[in-house]
Design a protein around this motif. Sequence first.
Motif, short mmCIF file in Angstrom:
data_model
loop_
_atom_site.label_atom_id
_atom_site.label_comp_id
_atom_site.label_asym_id
_atom_site.label_seq_id
_atom_site.Cartn_x
_atom_site.Cartn_y
_atom_site.Cartn_z
N ARG A 13 0.87 -1.18 0.00
CA ARG A 13 0.00 0.00 0.00
C ARG A 13 0.90 1.23 0.00
N VAL A 14 0.61 2.14 -0.92
CA VAL A 14 1.36 3.39 -1.04
C VAL A 14 0.37 4.53 -0.85
N ALA A 41 -4.81 -3.63 -8.72
CA ALA A 41 -4.34 -2.31 -8.29
C ALA A 41 -5.59 -1.47 -8.04
N GLN A 42 -5.77 -1.07 -6.79
CA GLN A 42 -6.96 -0.30 -6.42
C GLN A 42 -6.55 1.07 -5.90
N PHE A 43 -7.08 2.12 -6.52
CA PHE A 43 -6.82 3.48 -6.08
C PHE A 43 -7.97 3.94 -5.21
N ASN A 44 -7.65 4.53 -4.07
CA ASN A 44 -8.66 5.09 -3.16
C ASN A 44 -8.46 6.60 -3.12
N GLU A 45 -9.35 7.33 -3.75
CA GLU A 45 -9.26 8.79 -3.83
C GLU A 45 -9.30 9.42 -2.43
N ILE A 50 -2.85 3.65 -3.07
CA ILE A 50 -2.98 2.54 -4.02
C ILE A 50 -2.65 1.26 -3.26
N LEU A 51 -3.52 0.28 -3.39
CA LEU A 51 -3.26 -1.05 -2.83
C LEU A 51 -2.95 -1.97 -4.00
N LEU A 52 -1.77 -2.54 -3.96
CA LEU A 52 -1.33 -3.46 -5.01
C LEU A 52 -1.27 -4.88 -4.46
#
Length: 104
Positions: A13-14, A41-45, A50-52
């Motif tokens: 997670r970044v 790869a999920q981006f959370n605004e 980003i969870l990879l």
Amino acid sequence: MQINYYPETARIRVRDPILRDEEIRGAALGVVKKICTIKTAQFNEKTSSILLEYEHDSLPMEKLNSLLPLARRLQSKVTFYTAKKKPEILSEIAKIESAVNSWS
């Protein structure tokens, strides 16, 4: 930038506000996809993260050390991000991509 690495579950997670910039996020994800096989790869605004999830055996840990000097230079540009730094940041990401491409 906050990076959490979970090797036992093959997740990273970044978090950083810079990831809200779609062009920078896309460039960074493009490099990561060249480093290892990404399952999701999920981006959370909301959290700007980003969870990879990646294929565990595809992450070349021994090669990642060669990227540390480049990653440190990128980190110095990301700190206190302003839009004026965007071209420099994209240039540093391109340098990392070039280094990864040389692994082949």
